[in-house]
Design an enzyme around this catalytic site. Sequence first.
Site, PDB file in Angstrom:
ATOM      1  CG  ASP A 110      -2.316   0.651   1.032  1.00 21.69           C
ATOM      2  OD1 ASP A 110      -2.001   1.905   0.620  1.00 21.69           O
ATOM      3  OD2 ASP A 110      -3.115   0.233   1.661  1.00 21.69           O
TER       4      ASP A 110
ATOM      5  CG  ASP B 154      -4.306   5.990   1.179  1.00 18.90           C
ATOM      6  OD1 ASP B 154      -5.053   5.247   1.281  1.00 18.90           O
ATOM      7  OD2 ASP B 154      -4.140   7.207   1.629  1.00 18.90           O
TER       8      ASP B 154
ATOM      9  CD  GLU C 117      -8.711   4.827  -1.013  1.00 18.58           C
ATOM     10  OE1 GLU C 117      -9.476   4.664  -0.375  1.00 18.58           O
ATOM     11  OE2 GLU C 117      -7.664   5.633  -0.892  1.00 18.58           O
TER      12      GLU C 117
ATOM     13  CG  HIS D  16      -9.156  -0.478   5.030  1.00 17.52           C
ATOM     14  ND1 HIS D  16      -8.922  -0.481   3.643  1.00 17.52           N
ATOM     15  CD2 HIS D  16      -8.494   0.637   5.455  1.00 17.52           C
ATOM     16  CE1 HIS D  16      -8.380   0.490   3.288  1.00 17.52           C
ATOM     17  NE2 HIS D  16      -7.911   1.418   4.332  1.00 17.52           N
ATOM     18  CG  ASP D  17     -11.381   3.114   4.274  1.00 18.11           C
ATOM     19  OD1 ASP D  17     -10.905   3.012   5.453  1.00 18.11           O
ATOM     20  OD2 ASP D  17     -10.665   3.259   3.220  1.00 18.11           O
TER      21      ASP D  17
HETATM   22  C1  NOJ Z   1      -7.925   5.934   2.441  1.00 14.53           C
HETATM   23  C2  NOJ Z   1      -7.558   4.657   3.225  1.00 14.53           C
HETATM   24  O1  NOJ Z   1      -8.272   3.684   2.610  1.00 14.53           O
HETATM   25  C3  NOJ Z   1      -8.109   4.992   4.752  1.00 14.53           C
HETATM   26  O2  NOJ Z   1      -7.979   3.955   5.490  1.00 14.53           O
HETATM   27  C4  NOJ Z   1      -7.177   6.094   5.064  1.00 14.53           C
HETATM   28  O3  NOJ Z   1      -7.815   6.451   6.383  1.00 14.53           O
HETATM   29  C5  NOJ Z   1      -7.299   7.562   4.208  1.00 14.53           C
HETATM   30  N1  NOJ Z   1      -7.009   6.988   2.926  1.00 14.53           N
HETATM   31  C6  NOJ Z   1      -6.090   8.046   4.443  1.00 14.53           C
HETATM   32  O4  NOJ Z   1      -4.878   7.580   4.215  1.00 14.53           O
END
Ligand code: NOJ
Length: 528
Positions: free
Chosen positions: A100, A202, A265, A326-327
Amino acid sequence: MAKEHLWWQTGIVYQIYPRSFQDTSGNGVGDLPGILSRLDYLQWLGVTAIWISPCFRSPMKDFGYDVSDYRDIDPLFGTLSDMDDVIAAAHERGIRVILDFVPNHTSDQHPWFIESRSSRDNPKRDWYIWRDAKADGSPPNNWLANFGGIGWQWDEHTNQFYYHAFLREQPDLNWRNPEVREAMFGVLRFWLDRGVDGFRVDVLYHLIKDEQLRDNPENPKWEEGENPYRRLKAVYSSDQDEVHDVVREMRRVFDSYDDRVIIGETYVPLRRLVKYYGENNDGAHMPFNFQLLLLEWRAERIGEFIDRYEGALPEGAWPNWVLGNHDYPRVAWRVGAAQARIAAMLLLTLRGTPTLYYGDELGMADIEIPPDRVVDPPALTLGVGRDGERTPMQWDASPNAGFTSAEEPWLPLAPDYAAQNTAVQREDTLSMLTLHRRLIHLRQSEDALMAGTYHRMYAEGDILAYSRRHNGGGFAVILNLGGSEQVVELGPADSGRIALSTHLDREGDEVSSRVKLRPDEGVIIRLG
Ligand code: NOJ
């Protein structure tokens, strides 16, 4: 045909949130030796790549998405040599390793930021986004931080604000500065040289901000009580046209190695999403397609989106689908346990690389986190957190599900772990895990599923049906997104035998002209 495709096109990506996968050190937090010890399981499951969420040195304000050294592993997770071991052992098992990359921001403890904030004339000052206050002392513009509050932090020492799209401990880098680009590309080379197969990047769409830092406009759709970040449309703070120059430069770094992948992402609307492939497929190999996380769980909606996505993909661009991460709340929590089986069949039969979130193969669902155990920053600031989907992996029925020998894991375990875990589900021929393994193995052994064409058959009421074909052969996938029995009329060419049902029975049953589906049932029919 599938042999003509690249590994990341025919593969299945499995996301590991390292804090929650397997602890070996006994501190309640997962680690790299833990991942190493579970590679046999992943090989058995049949996934062909792992993406490990950040495990670099970090003060862990955002659990690793705040990096203070991109070239080292955080001691919590192990050492560089542990990472070398994971890469080597994964490769021995035919599993690729995707790390990542967090390029938009560093930790405020990164030496670059410490230098940058030390004085206005420090050579690294311009590596971050520093601006004077307005005449009245207010921040340079109205941009908000994703995790609550304004996106600007006042620095007493040098009397300027710096910008942070997330926590104030995550200052945004200035990607307009060529030195920043070079330094960050150096980080990529460091890992690519070590044998890493690719990166998930990210918030790729955040890297470039409007040069004039114009105010973001109000979002007319925002309502009181909703996430305050959405009060403004992030028109000037993200997804700027110039970001594509950066993506193209980043791609050139990857292209100087063979066979590596960039997954971006990209939480942006479809017409903007496809731009991340680059004008000549010289951008990200796979900008993440998150619609299965976001769409209403209705056949019509999903069918319509698949068509739009297929239609919008640039020539030569490879599709991809994500069901969990994970979000976002887990799929089993969003659509319920029965429909989660349909979702798995959908994910693993669509055209495009699937990404599976750890634990979803067991049907793990989000849990309510007791207030004294909440740790996720937005949960603490906005009241909406991500801890619920990050609970420890459920391996077996032993204390703490075999995740840790510590008294307490960093997040509480789901209460169902004694009944729902890999050990129990492996032995159960009808389990969610068995379903996943069967779906994965079917997909990986059939060119039509791995790389064949997609045609929609129905997307109406509760039924979503489509075919996947290659070289005259193929499959029809018929999914019942509802809780009542359905009879689906098939065309004369759509007869065959059931290869797999979400209920893990009926295999080999003949189907012609019509198929009856039980509530929450999906079937894959081998045509011909
Ligand atoms: C996206 C990530 O998936 C998330 O978990 C993170 O908090 C934010 N970007 C900041 O890096």
